[in-house]
Design a protein around this motif. Structure first.
Motif, PDB file in Angstrom:
ATOM      1  N   MET A   1       0.841  -1.201   0.000  1.00 30.85           N
ATOM      2  CA  MET A   1       0.000   0.000   0.000  1.00 30.85           C
ATOM      3  C   MET A   1       0.875   1.248   0.000  1.00 30.85           C
ATOM      4  O   MET A   1       1.917   1.292   0.655  1.00 30.85           O
ATOM      5  CB  MET A   1      -0.920   0.021   1.225  1.00 30.85           C
ATOM      6  N   LEU A   2       0.418   2.266  -0.733  1.00 31.12           N
ATOM      7  CA  LEU A   2       1.187   3.498  -0.826  1.00 31.12           C
ATOM      8  C   LEU A   2       1.369   4.149   0.538  1.00 31.12           C
ATOM      9  O   LEU A   2       2.442   4.692   0.834  1.00 31.12           O
ATOM     10  CB  LEU A   2       0.506   4.467  -1.793  1.00 31.12           C
ATOM     11  N   LYS A   3       0.362   4.100   1.382  1.00 31.97           N
ATOM     12  CA  LYS A   3       0.465   4.716   2.703  1.00 31.97           C
ATOM     13  C   LYS A   3       1.620   4.134   3.508  1.00 31.97           C
ATOM     14  O   LYS A   3       2.244   4.836   4.313  1.00 31.97           O
ATOM     15  CB  LYS A   3      -0.848   4.533   3.478  1.00 31.97           C
ATOM     16  N   GLU A   4       1.888   2.869   3.318  1.00 33.94           N
ATOM     17  CA  GLU A   4       3.001   2.237   4.010  1.00 33.94           C
ATOM     18  C   GLU A   4       4.330   2.554   3.329  1.00 33.94           C
ATOM     19  O   GLU A   4       5.350   2.751   3.997  1.00 33.94           O
ATOM     20  CB  GLU A   4       2.791   0.715   4.065  1.00 33.94           C
ATOM     21  N   ARG A   5       4.329   2.614   2.022  1.00 31.29           N
ATOM     22  CA  ARG A   5       5.576   2.870   1.305  1.00 31.29           C
ATOM     23  C   ARG A   5       6.118   4.267   1.582  1.00 31.29           C
ATOM     24  O   ARG A   5       7.331   4.453   1.703  1.00 31.29           O
ATOM     25  CB  ARG A   5       5.390   2.666  -0.203  1.00 31.29           C
ATOM     26  N   ILE A   6       5.239   5.255   1.706  1.00 30.04           N
ATOM     27  CA  ILE A   6       5.737   6.606   1.922  1.00 30.04           C
ATOM     28  C   ILE A   6       6.382   6.763   3.298  1.00 30.04           C
ATOM     29  O   ILE A   6       7.123   7.722   3.518  1.00 30.04           O
ATOM     30  CB  ILE A   6       4.637   7.676   1.722  1.00 30.04           C
ATOM     31  N   ARG A   7       6.132   5.832   4.194  1.00 29.77           N
ATOM     32  CA  ARG A   7       6.789   5.871   5.494  1.00 29.77           C
ATOM     33  C   ARG A   7       8.288   5.593   5.371  1.00 29.77           C
ATOM     34  O   ARG A   7       9.050   5.882   6.308  1.00 29.77           O
ATOM     35  CB  ARG A   7       6.146   4.874   6.457  1.00 29.77           C
ATOM     36  N   GLN A   8       8.707   5.055   4.245  1.00 28.68           N
ATOM     37  CA  GLN A   8      10.119   4.767   4.019  1.00 28.68           C
ATOM     38  C   GLN A   8      10.829   5.894   3.272  1.00 28.68           C
ATOM     39  O   GLN A   8      12.046   5.853   3.113  1.00 28.68           O
ATOM     40  CB  GLN A   8      10.254   3.456   3.235  1.00 28.68           C
ATOM     41  N   TRP A   9      10.069   6.875   2.814  1.00 31.33           N
ATOM     42  CA  TRP A   9      10.685   7.955   2.053  1.00 31.33           C
ATOM     43  C   TRP A   9      11.402   8.929   2.980  1.00 31.33           C
ATOM     44  O   TRP A   9      10.824   9.454   3.922  1.00 31.33           O
ATOM     45  CB  TRP A   9       9.634   8.742   1.272  1.00 31.33           C
ATOM     46  N   ARG A  10      12.654   9.184   2.697  1.00 32.78           N
ATOM     47  CA  ARG A  10      13.433  10.195   3.413  1.00 32.78           C
ATOM     48  C   ARG A  10      13.713  11.384   2.513  1.00 32.78           C
ATOM     49  O   ARG A  10      13.693  12.527   2.950  1.00 32.78           O
ATOM     50  CB  ARG A  10      14.745   9.562   3.899  1.00 32.78           C
ATOM     51  N   HIS A  11      13.976  11.119   1.246  1.00 32.72           N
ATOM     52  CA  HIS A  11      14.239  12.165   0.259  1.00 32.72           C
ATOM     53  C   HIS A  11      13.416  11.887  -0.986  1.00 32.72           C
ATOM     54  O   HIS A  11      13.328  10.733  -1.444  1.00 32.72           O
ATOM     55  CB  HIS A  11      15.725  12.186  -0.095  1.00 32.72           C
ATOM     56  N   VAL A  12      12.818  12.944  -1.550  1.00 35.90           N
ATOM     57  CA  VAL A  12      11.983  12.805  -2.741  1.00 35.90           C
ATOM     58  C   VAL A  12      12.277  13.979  -3.679  1.00 35.90           C
ATOM     59  O   VAL A  12      12.441  15.121  -3.228  1.00 35.90           O
ATOM     60  CB  VAL A  12      10.480  12.808  -2.372  1.00 35.90           C
ATOM     61  N   PHE A  13      12.343  13.698  -4.968  1.00 33.38           N
ATOM     62  CA  PHE A  13      12.380  14.757  -5.976  1.00 33.38           C
ATOM     63  C   PHE A  13      10.982  14.934  -6.553  1.00 33.38           C
ATOM     64  O   PHE A  13      10.295  13.950  -6.850  1.00 33.38           O
ATOM     65  CB  PHE A  13      13.343  14.411  -7.116  1.00 33.38           C
ATOM     66  N   LYS A  14      10.593  16.201  -6.735  1.00 30.98           N
ATOM     67  CA  LYS A  14       9.321  16.499  -7.390  1.00 30.98           C
ATOM     68  C   LYS A  14       9.608  17.135  -8.737  1.00 30.98           C
ATOM     69  O   LYS A  14      10.300  18.155  -8.828  1.00 30.98           O
ATOM     70  CB  LYS A  14       8.471  17.443  -6.538  1.00 30.98           C
ATOM     71  N   LEU A  15       9.084  16.518  -9.800  1.00 28.45           N
ATOM     72  CA  LEU A  15       9.315  16.979 -11.161  1.00 28.45           C
ATOM     73  C   LEU A  15       8.015  17.503 -11.766  1.00 28.45           C
ATOM     74  O   LEU A  15       6.950  16.904 -11.607  1.00 28.45           O
ATOM     75  CB  LEU A  15       9.864  15.842 -12.022  1.00 28.45           C
TER      76      LEU A  15
END
Length: 238
Positions: A1-15
């Motif tokens: 699930m995306l809600k769980e995956r975003i808990r692992q994000w530390r750095h993100v690029f927005k394009l």
């Protein structure tokens, strides 16, 4: 699930699909070690330019999700979709009105496990998103803490997104948002241009979003991955 995956994000690029990015620069961004690429923007977003950018990003082994700014530009079959709810907008249209209309049209086909609704607080009144949503930006620190509690305890959203969109934010305001959440993720985006900026916000936020720098200085943008990921968060709860 995306809600769980975003808990692992530390750095993100927005394009931004409406901004040109050379192939070599895109390659460097996608292979930088960032945790995810978010495709989205405010102006000039169409299904065509979004699809074109997504096709280019999908050539690389990095998670890619779409931030939905207009339902007509949604691309089916992606790994995930971030749905903004701009909590300090001047109209309910940007809190739940646009989302309601989209669900009337597409509700039967939405892959709910790939959806994450984020509570945005936009704090740059001169930004495109700030002007579009007529955000109320003259907030006190207590307001940010309250928004955090609203997101976590009342709306149960997976993240509070403190968005300065183009300018570097007020550290005290971001810290105030931090006080309002414990289990909910704190996202920060806006004005990251140098190492000090990246480390300052990485010490407070769970996830740091880097956008404009990609188009201004790709060398510095790539370095933000290391700056953010090697900075320890200065609070105890997650």
């Amino acid at each position: 699930m995306l809600k769980e995956r975003i808990r692992q994000w530390r750095h993100v690029f927005k394009l931004d699909p409406n901004r040109a990015l050379p192939d070599r620069a895109l390659e460097r961004i996608c292979l930088s070690g960032t945790d995810a690429i978010v495709i989205g923007g405010t102006d000039g977003i169409t299904s065509q330019n979004t699809r074109e950018l997504l096709d280019r990003v999908e050539e690389y082994p990095v998670e890619c999700v779409q931030e939905v700014s207009h339902p007509d530009a949604v691309i089916p079959g992606l790994e995930g979709y971030l749905i903004p709810s701009v909590l300090n907008a001047g109209s309910l249209e940007w809190v739940l009105g646009a989302q309601h209309q989209a669900l009337k049209r597409y509700g039967e086909w939405i892959p709910w496990e790939d959806i994450a609704v984020l509570g945005y607080v936009v704090l740059n009144p001169k930004s495109r998103v700030g002007r579009l949503t007529k955000c109320k930006t003259d907030l006190m620190e207590a307001d940010l803490t309250a928004y955090g509690r609203l997101v976590e305890h009342l709306f149960q959203m997976p993240a509070l997104y403190v968005e300065y969109s183009g300018v570097f934010g007020d550290k005290a305001m971001v810290e105030a948002g931090r006080l309002g959440v414990s289990q909910t993720r704190l996202f920060y985006g806006g004005g990251i241009a140098k190492e000090e900026d990246a480390r300052t916000m990485a010490a407070i936020a769970d996830t740091v979003i880097v956008g404009n720098l990609v188009y201004l200085n790709v060398d510095a943008a790539v370095k933000t991955v290391q700056w953010v990921k090697e900075t320890e968060k200065s609070y105890r709860h997650r």
